[in-house]
Scaffold this motif. Structure first.
Motif, short mmCIF file in Angstrom:
data_model
loop_
_atom_site.label_atom_id
_atom_site.label_comp_id
_atom_site.label_asym_id
_atom_site.label_seq_id
_atom_site.Cartn_x
_atom_site.Cartn_y
_atom_site.Cartn_z
N ALA A 45 0.84 -1.21 0.00
CA ALA A 45 0.00 0.00 0.00
C ALA A 45 0.88 1.26 0.00
CB ALA A 45 -0.92 -0.01 1.21
N LEU A 46 1.94 1.24 0.84
CA LEU A 46 2.83 2.41 0.88
C LEU A 46 3.57 2.58 -0.45
CD1 LEU A 46 4.30 2.08 4.51
CD2 LEU A 46 2.67 3.78 3.68
N ALA A 47 4.00 1.47 -1.02
CA ALA A 47 4.70 1.53 -2.31
C ALA A 47 3.77 2.08 -3.40
CB ALA A 47 5.21 0.15 -2.70
N ALA A 48 2.51 1.63 -3.36
CA ALA A 48 1.55 2.08 -4.38
C ALA A 48 1.25 3.57 -4.20
CB ALA A 48 0.27 1.27 -4.28
N LEU A 49 1.16 4.00 -2.93
CA LEU A 49 0.92 5.44 -2.68
C LEU A 49 2.10 6.28 -3.16
CD1 LEU A 49 -0.76 5.68 0.84
CD2 LEU A 49 -1.70 6.43 -1.35
N LEU A 50 3.29 5.83 -2.82
CA LEU A 50 4.49 6.54 -3.26
C LEU A 50 4.56 6.55 -4.79
CD1 LEU A 50 7.10 7.92 -2.28
CD2 LEU A 50 8.20 5.67 -2.24
N GLY A 51 4.21 5.42 -5.37
CA GLY A 51 4.19 5.32 -6.83
C GLY A 51 3.23 6.31 -7.45
N SER A 81 7.01 -1.23 -9.28
CA SER A 81 5.58 -1.04 -9.58
C SER A 81 5.24 0.37 -10.06
CB SER A 81 4.74 -1.34 -8.33
OG SER A 81 5.00 -0.38 -7.32
N TYR A 82 6.15 1.32 -9.79
CA TYR A 82 5.83 2.72 -10.08
C TYR A 82 5.43 2.95 -11.54
CZ TYR A 82 7.48 6.94 -12.35
OH TYR A 82 7.61 7.98 -13.21
N SER A 83 6.16 2.29 -12.47
CA SER A 83 5.91 2.58 -13.88
C SER A 83 4.48 2.19 -14.29
CB SER A 83 6.93 1.87 -14.77
OG SER A 83 6.84 0.49 -14.59
N LEU A 84 3.90 1.20 -13.61
CA LEU A 84 2.51 0.83 -13.93
C LEU A 84 1.56 1.98 -13.60
CD1 LEU A 84 2.14 -2.86 -12.70
CD2 LEU A 84 1.88 -1.99 -15.03
N ALA A 85 1.79 2.58 -12.43
CA ALA A 85 0.95 3.72 -12.03
C ALA A 85 1.15 4.87 -13.01
CB ALA A 85 1.29 4.15 -10.61
N ALA A 86 2.41 5.11 -13.38
CA ALA A 86 2.71 6.22 -14.30
C ALA A 86 2.02 6.01 -15.65
CB ALA A 86 4.21 6.35 -14.49
N ARG A 87 2.09 4.78 -16.16
CA ARG A 87 1.46 4.49 -17.45
C ARG A 87 -0.06 4.65 -17.38
NH1 ARG A 87 4.75 1.91 -21.03
NH2 ARG A 87 6.81 1.56 -20.18
N THR A 88 -0.61 4.24 -16.25
CA THR A 88 -2.07 4.34 -16.10
C THR A 88 -2.50 5.80 -16.08
OG1 THR A 88 -1.95 2.34 -14.76
CG2 THR A 88 -4.02 3.52 -14.73
N LEU A 89 -1.75 6.63 -15.37
CA LEU A 89 -2.12 8.05 -15.33
C LEU A 89 -1.94 8.73 -16.68
CD1 LEU A 89 -2.33 7.66 -12.24
CD2 LEU A 89 -1.36 9.93 -12.02
N VAL A 90 -0.88 8.36 -17.36
CA VAL A 90 -0.64 8.92 -18.70
C VAL A 90 -1.79 8.53 -19.64
CG1 VAL A 90 0.80 8.57 -20.75
CG2 VAL A 90 1.85 9.23 -18.59
N SER A 91 -2.22 7.29 -19.49
CA SER A 91 -3.34 6.84 -20.32
C SER A 91 -4.61 7.63 -19.95
CB SER A 91 -3.50 5.34 -20.10
OG SER A 91 -4.76 4.92 -20.39
N GLY A 92 -4.78 7.94 -18.67
CA GLY A 92 -5.91 8.78 -18.24
C GLY A 92 -5.84 10.16 -18.86
N VAL A 93 -4.64 10.73 -18.90
CA VAL A 93 -4.45 12.05 -19.52
C VAL A 93 -4.81 11.99 -21.00
CG1 VAL A 93 -2.68 13.71 -20.25
CG2 VAL A 93 -2.72 12.93 -17.89
N ASP A 94 -4.39 10.91 -21.66
CA ASP A 94 -4.68 10.77 -23.09
C ASP A 94 -6.18 10.71 -23.38
OD1 ASP A 94 -2.14 10.85 -24.05
OD2 ASP A 94 -1.81 8.70 -23.92
N GLN A 95 -6.92 10.09 -22.45
CA GLN A 95 -8.36 9.93 -22.68
C GLN A 95 -9.16 11.18 -22.33
OE1 GLN A 95 -9.60 6.37 -20.60
NE2 GLN A 95 -7.98 5.21 -21.59
N MET A 96 -8.49 12.12 -21.67
CA MET A 96 -9.20 13.31 -21.21
C MET A 96 -9.41 14.32 -22.34
SD MET A 96 -7.93 15.64 -18.12
CE MET A 96 -6.92 16.46 -19.31
N GLU A 121 -10.73 7.85 -11.83
CA GLU A 121 -10.70 6.44 -12.23
C GLU A 121 -9.27 5.99 -12.53
OE1 GLU A 121 -12.02 2.69 -13.11
OE2 GLU A 121 -12.97 4.31 -12.00
N ALA A 122 -8.53 6.82 -13.26
CA ALA A 122 -7.14 6.47 -13.61
C ALA A 122 -6.28 6.43 -12.35
CB ALA A 122 -6.57 7.48 -14.60
N ILE A 123 -6.52 7.34 -11.41
CA ILE A 123 -5.74 7.38 -10.18
C ILE A 123 -6.01 6.10 -9.36
CG2 ILE A 123 -5.49 8.57 -7.95
CD1 ILE A 123 -5.99 11.19 -9.53
#
Lengths: 226, 255
Positions: free
Chosen positions: B55-61, B135-150, B179-181
């Motif tokens: 959980a802490l790693a995911a939050l930091l990510g 794991s960080y890059s997964l979060a980063a990719r998901t947020l970038v994908s969220g930005v793309d869909q916006m 949702e992306a977050i």
């Protein structure tokens, strides 16, 4: 007053705007052009959203060419209403106030003028197309911008609703006394809103006398060297 | 090529290589193994360590990913973005033992001696950092994908209303990317739960201290306590199923 001079812009070496000059006094000027003619790009350059390659932009006496959008105080209404989905209509309209733009009185005035009282507490997803467009226009007008830039604000709306809303938009825009540049591909739309007309074709802007002349010039492409 | 041909290739391979190994775990469950594992304090500490550290790693990510997607949205031409983008892809190609070793050298005794005899290594903090790294890059990719869909115009409008890029990002972009977050957090969390190599290299495998579920299973297999290893493994499968179900439920609800 809005003045642009000698604006050029290319995307990937393809010239979109070529030495464009234009003035908008406190009036509603319609800039008519076919899709892909560069009219939206010109609007975004004036708003500071898209950087230009050459040329200058003035708002009143101030040259704003190198200023970021947040420093220019322009009202921008894009093709899609682009409402902030996480905020209510009321919060959308008041957004400019967060940055010290506009006053409570202007908010109330806009709510009245745009007939938004009933939907103030709704989220954008609950609104009809007409209310979305009204909210978007009200939000842009609240900060009392130096110029209003409208990029086919009723895009996607059916013709009957456009016929009803455009005179409303005109009334509100005229009441604000702000110079307005209204870009559209629809000559009829321009006719319903504008005081003066210009046509954009092959990356160049040409003044025309009226909507009919604009239509003729767009159809025949007889713009150069006149 | 028709559906029957695809099914004749896909279904046997899918069931043999994906479903069957999970079934193999479940059918090897043993009552004694379950009882022994449930009574083992080290097992429950490894569960606690796994959940807290992931959980802490995911939050930091998520925090770092939020910064990354800001650069993605506004400053893709900047050198900061280009370097960050390059490093983003690194954990995918890098053996995670290498990641663990890199972390050991970066935050071990030599550089972080003030934290203790081993620096940050072999502590729960090390487990968190190892999980974050992979794991960080997964979060980063998901947020970038969220930005793309916006709808990008919302940013343009916010800026004409007086927001600078950071204000537009935090007031408009992020609130519209809930949702992306959430997905970024869950993906980062699930990837962290499954991490073994980097964790064991940097965090160690100290029962009752830095041991996580993955390393608990490894230890039990290593000492020949297969029944307990199977129980812990099935627990991992259930935990993973809960995580992916949460994600699927949210996706369906927002579809």
């Amino acid at each position: 007053m809005l003045k642009v001079q000698g604006i050029s812009k290319s995307y990937n070496r393809e010239r979109v705007l070529e030495n464009v000059s234009l003035e908008v006094s406190p009036e509603i000027k319609a800039l008519i052009g076919l899709n892909g003619s560069g009219k939206s790009t010109l609007l975004k350059i004036i708003a500071g959203i898209v950087p230009l390659d050459q040329g200058k932009v003035w708002l009143g006496d101030e040259e704003v060419t190198r200023q970021p959008p947040e420093k220019r105080n322009v009202g921008y209404v894009p093709q899609n209403p682009a409402l902030f989905q996480h905020l209510t209509v009321d919060e959308n309209i008041r957004y400019g106030l967060r940055n010290g733009r506009g006053t409570e009185n202007v908010v109330q005035e806009m709510v009245e003028l745009m007939d938004l009282k009933e939907v103030l507490h709704k989220k954008p997803s609950e609104l009809s197309g007409g209310y979305k467009s009204r909210t978007c226009l009200a939000r842009a007008l609240v900060p009392r911008p130096r110029v209003m830039l409208l990029d086919e604000p009723l895009n996607g709306m059916d013709a009957a609703l456009k016929e009803k809303m455009l005179p409303e938009f005109r009334k509100v825009l005229k009441a604000s006394g702000i110079p307005v540049l209204f870009v559209t591909h629809d000559v009829r739309e321009a006719e319903l809103v504008a005081d003066s007309f210009a046509v954009i074709h092959d990356g160049q802007v040409h003044a025309v006398g009226g909507a009919e002349e604009a239509f003729h010039k767009m159809c025949t492409g007889s713009l150069g060297g006149e | 090529m028709n559906k029957a041909v695809i099914n004749s290739i896909f279904l046997p391979l899918f069931f043999l290589l994906v479903v069957f190994p999970v079934i193999a775990l479940v059918i090897n469950l043993d009552v004694q193994g379950i009882q022994a594992t449930m009574a083992d304090a080290f097992f429950w500490i490894s569960v606690r360590n796994t959940v807290i550290a992931a959980a802490l790693a995911a939050l930091l990510g998520l925090v770092v990913a939020i910064g990354f997607s800001y650069y993605y949205l506004f400053y893709q031409d900047s050198i900061i973005y280009r370097i960050a983008n390059l490093f983003n892809d690194l954990p995918i190609a890098l053996p995670h033992t290498v990641a663990g070793l890199a972390l050991l050298l970066a935050f071990g005794r030599k550089t972080c001696g003030f934290l203790g005899e081993t620096g940050a290594a072999f502590t729960l903090l090390a487990v968190v950092l190892a999980m974050f790294f992979v794991s960080y890059s997964l979060a980063a990719r998901t947020l970038v994908s969220g930005v793309d869909q916006m709808e990008k115009e919302v940013v343009d409008v916010a800026r004409t209303l007086g927001d600078n890029t950071a204000q537009a990002y935090f007031r408009v972009v992020l609130p519209m990317m809930g949702e992306a977050i959430f997905s970024g957090f869950i993906l980062g969390f699930s990837r962290s739960v499954s991490e073994f190599a980097a964790v064991i290299m940097f965090g160690g495998n100290l029962p009752g201290s830095t041991q996580v579920l993955a390393s608990y299973v490894f230890t039990k297999v290593e000492v020949g306590d297969l029944d307990m290893a199977v129980t812990a493994a099935v627990f991992c499968v259930l935990l993973s199923l809960v995580i992916v179900s949460v994600l699927s439920f949210r996706r369906v609800r927002h579809a």
